[in-house]
Scaffold this active site. Sequence first.
Site, PDB file in Angstrom:
ATOM      1  N   ASP A  19       2.355 135.227   5.198  1.00  0.00           N
ATOM      2  CA  ASP A  19       2.444 135.359   6.702  1.00  0.00           C
ATOM      3  C   ASP A  19       2.604 134.004   7.378  1.00  0.00           C
ATOM      4  OD1 ASP A  19       2.799 135.657   9.647  1.00  0.00           O
ATOM      5  OD2 ASP A  19       1.471 137.399   9.408  1.00  0.00           O
ATOM      6  N   GLU A  54      15.360 129.917  11.227  1.00  0.00           N
ATOM      7  CA  GLU A  54      15.628 131.164  12.142  1.00  0.00           C
ATOM      8  C   GLU A  54      14.651 132.342  11.705  1.00  0.00           C
ATOM      9  OE1 GLU A  54      19.924 131.883  12.460  1.00  0.00           O
ATOM     10  OE2 GLU A  54      19.526 133.745  11.953  1.00  0.00           O
TER      11      GLU A  54
HETATM   12  C1  LIG Z   1      16.800 135.531   9.878  1.00  0.00           C
HETATM   13  S1  LIG Z   1      15.831 135.628   7.902  1.00  0.00           S
HETATM   14  C2  LIG Z   1      16.083 134.041   7.525  1.00  0.00           C
HETATM   15  C3  LIG Z   1      15.920 133.566   6.314  1.00  0.00           C
HETATM   16  C4  LIG Z   1      16.219 132.136   5.800  1.00  0.00           C
HETATM   17  N1  LIG Z   1      15.381 131.247   6.543  1.00  0.00           N
HETATM   18  C5  LIG Z   1      17.572 131.867   5.671  1.00  0.00           C
HETATM   19  O1  LIG Z   1      18.017 131.235   6.638  1.00  0.00           O
HETATM   20  O2  LIG Z   1      18.304 132.152   4.886  1.00  0.00           O
HETATM   21  C6  LIG Z   1      14.171 135.716   8.722  1.00  0.00           C
HETATM   22  C7  LIG Z   1      13.124 135.492   7.590  1.00  0.00           C
HETATM   23  O3  LIG Z   1      11.800 135.597   8.003  1.00  0.00           O
HETATM   24  C8  LIG Z   1      10.955 136.332   7.373  1.00  0.00           C
HETATM   25  N2  LIG Z   1       9.663 136.685   8.240  1.00  0.00           N
HETATM   26  C9  LIG Z   1       9.657 137.447   9.407  1.00  0.00           C
HETATM   27  N3  LIG Z   1       8.419 137.498   9.785  1.00  0.00           N
HETATM   28  C10 LIG Z   1       7.691 136.553   9.138  1.00  0.00           C
HETATM   29  C11 LIG Z   1       6.311 135.940   9.059  1.00  0.00           C
HETATM   30  N4  LIG Z   1       5.358 136.543   9.889  1.00  0.00           N
HETATM   31  N5  LIG Z   1       5.834 135.340   8.139  1.00  0.00           N
HETATM   32  C12 LIG Z   1       6.785 134.767   6.952  1.00  0.00           C
HETATM   33  N6  LIG Z   1       8.184 135.184   7.013  1.00  0.00           N
HETATM   34  C13 LIG Z   1       8.483 136.022   7.970  1.00  0.00           C
HETATM   35  C14 LIG Z   1      12.017 137.571   6.930  1.00  0.00           C
HETATM   36  O4  LIG Z   1      11.230 138.437   5.982  1.00  0.00           O
HETATM   37  C15 LIG Z   1      13.285 136.774   6.630  1.00  0.00           C
HETATM   38  O5  LIG Z   1      12.956 136.406   5.403  1.00  0.00           O
END
Ligand SMILES: C[S@@+](CC[C@H](N)C(=O)[O-])C[C@H]1O[C@@H](n2cnc3c(N)ncnc32)[C@H](O)[C@@H]1O
Length: 274
Positions: free
Chosen positions: A113, A131
């Site tokens: 996380d 993002e």
């Molecule tokens: C819109 S996607 C962007 C993915 C990547 N950065 C890209 O640009 O291809 C958002 C990402 O944030 C992750 N995410 C959401 N909440 C999170 C958290 N609390 N800690 C880590 N990752 C998280 C999701 O699982 C997903 O992989």
Amino acid sequence: MNHEPAAHYDRVTAAWTLLLGEELHYGVFDDPATPLAEATARLTELMLEAARLAPGLALLDVGCGTGAPARRIARETGATVTGITTSAEGVARATALAEDAGLASELTFLQRDGMDNGFPDQSFDRVWALESSHLMRHRDRLIAECARVLAPGGRLVLCDIVLRRPLDLMEVRRLREPLALLRAVFGDARMEPLSEYRRLLEDAGLHVDSESDLTAATRPTFERWRQNADQHREQVTELLSAEDWQRFRDSCDVLASFWDDGTLGYGLIAGAKA
Ligand SMILES: C[S@@+](CC[C@H](N)C(=O)[O-])C[C@H]1O[C@@H](n2cnc3c(N)ncnc32)[C@H](O)[C@@H]1O
């Protein structure tokens, strides 16, 4: 339906790749006719420019999706990347794709996380969140964690959807339906103004040296997503459901109207640790 980000991303990852592309984020369009894959790559390029990477540096990618940006970072800069996401599906896919690309020794993906990443203090030269921050409810903890694991002289780079004007309670009530639609499609998200990110970076002891408003440049993204939805209707319906397909398509119109009326937009911010 579970809107919690890990469960949400486990469910949508395969369909998202058809709708958004290999890089799970918005595009930056110099020209509205630019193909989506080029425009999403352009956003990653802006992050790379702000990150100022070099061979041998260690980068933490917070919210790494299926690792497309991480693979590019490793290939183009020679940096090593640790990608974290709360989605088990994301970790599995990113790991398999890194192996396929022959990048297994440069890339590591872990289920963690971003608000409590568990890494030692000062263990990375760069931290980036492409993002993903809008999905993390406690934005202050996310930024504090990013700053904690940065080595002195390191850089934090972040881009995301931002709030461009305050919404009072009356308006939130009036916008209940479109906001619920966005929540159903994109998961439990909360947007903050770019100025709030600046405040959080500064509170965490970082010196902000780069800030860009990418609202106009990201606007053609929604048209491309709509086209992808039409093109992959059958597959998306099979992977998710007919209702999910319709909701995704409708959400493109909702986002476009929020972009056009000045409610939401897109920003990038970077800062350095003394
Ligand atoms: C819109 S996607 C962007 C993915 C990547 N950065 C890209 O640009 O291809 C958002 C990402 O944030 C992750 N995410 C959401 N909440 C999170 C958290 N609390 N800690 C880590 N990752 C998280 C999701 O699982 C997903 O992989």
